[in-house]
Design an enzyme around this catalytic site. Structure first.
Site, short mmCIF file in Angstrom:
data_model
loop_
_atom_site.label_atom_id
_atom_site.label_comp_id
_atom_site.label_asym_id
_atom_site.label_seq_id
_atom_site.Cartn_x
_atom_site.Cartn_y
_atom_site.Cartn_z
CG HIS A 36 -1.82 1.14 1.37
ND1 HIS A 36 -1.42 2.35 1.88
CD2 HIS A 36 -3.13 1.27 1.05
CE1 HIS A 36 -2.44 3.19 1.87
NE2 HIS A 36 -3.49 2.56 1.38
CG ASP A 37 -0.79 4.64 -0.88
OD1 ASP A 37 -1.20 4.01 -1.87
OD2 ASP A 37 -1.47 5.52 -0.31
CE LYS A 123 -4.94 4.04 -0.95
NZ LYS A 123 -4.37 5.34 -0.55
CB ALA A 153 0.04 2.09 10.37
CG HIS A 154 -2.77 7.22 11.61
ND1 HIS A 154 -1.57 7.58 11.03
CD2 HIS A 154 -3.47 8.39 11.76
CE1 HIS A 154 -1.54 8.89 10.85
NE2 HIS A 154 -2.69 9.40 11.27
N GLY A 156 -4.31 5.12 5.34
CA GLY A 156 -4.74 4.23 4.27
C GLY A 156 -4.74 2.76 4.64
#
Length: 227
Positions: A36-37, A123, A153-154, A156
């Site tokens: 992710h990203d 995205k 973490a908090h 996406g």
């Protein structure tokens, strides 16, 4: 509104992981691995030589190798550079213009770059499910588990895990293969995920069927409260 400069902090240790409410285990025939990203733009907020970045990239690279051996598809999310205000939407208000229209900034970090056969999804929002065909891809492949790595973490990562839960997709957040703005944000994301929508596990255990975690450290309160 720009990304903060992120001070080094240690990755959570195994004995600091939160207690999980559920006992799901990864089945290679049901799972996908999501990176992710992990784009240079987002990683530029960190000192690349200091924790948690070396661990993050090393663990994601190792998980990619394990996924390949197990026949688990690997998918990436990557935000496009040079988005218009219309494309940014409310993200413009919170974070400004986003990635510059510059290839290096938009590229996925070389240490975890996609291999042949991997899928890269464009995205647009916090969750990898919003304005993408991620859910359709999972349904078409008959897969209902998603192992999530990446940043932040908090934001996406957590929103993707929660969206997965809402679609009856089992999510697994790899505690030492994600990174955040701070140790506090990282810990909060793990606690919330373990208590509300996902299994939190470590990179060494995620594909090995070991979901045990003590009810102390980051996750002492993970089993309390109601939805």
């Amino acid at each position: 509104m720009a990304l903060p400069a992120i001070a080094p902090y240690p990755m959570p240790a195994t004995d600091e992981l939160p207690a999980n409410r559920v006992e799901w285990t990864v089945d290679p025939s049901r799972a996908v691995l999501l990176v992710h990203d992990l784009q240079n733009h987002f990683l530029s907020a960190y000192d690349p030589s200091a924790a948690p970045i070396p661990e993050l990239l090393s663990h994601v690279a190792e998980l990619k190798k394990k996924a390949a051996r197990l026949g688990i598809p690997v998918l990436y999310t990557a935000q496009p550079g040079g988005q218009s205000p219309q494309e940014r939407g409310l993200q413009q208000d919170f974070w400004g213009p986003g990635l510059p229209a510059e290839p290096h900034a938009a590229a996925i970090a070389a240490a975890v770059a996609p291999d042949e056969g991997d899928t890269v999804l464009t995205k647009w929002k916090y969750s990898a499910f919003v304005r993408t065909d991620l859910l359709e891809r999972l349904r078409e492949q008959g897969r209902d588990q998603i192992v999530i790595t990446g940043v932040y973490a908090h934001i996406g990562v957590l929103m993707t895990a929660c969206d997965a839960w809402m679609q009856d997709i089992q999510a697994f957040v790899v505690a030492d293969a994600v990174a955040d703005f701070s140790a506090e944000d990282h810990a909060m994301a793990l606690r919330w995920a373990a208590g509300r929508c996902a299994v939190v596990t470590g990179a060494r255990a995620v594909f090995e069927g070991d979901r045990s975690a003590p009810s102390s450290g980051y996750g002492a309160d993970a089993r309390t409260g109601a939805a």
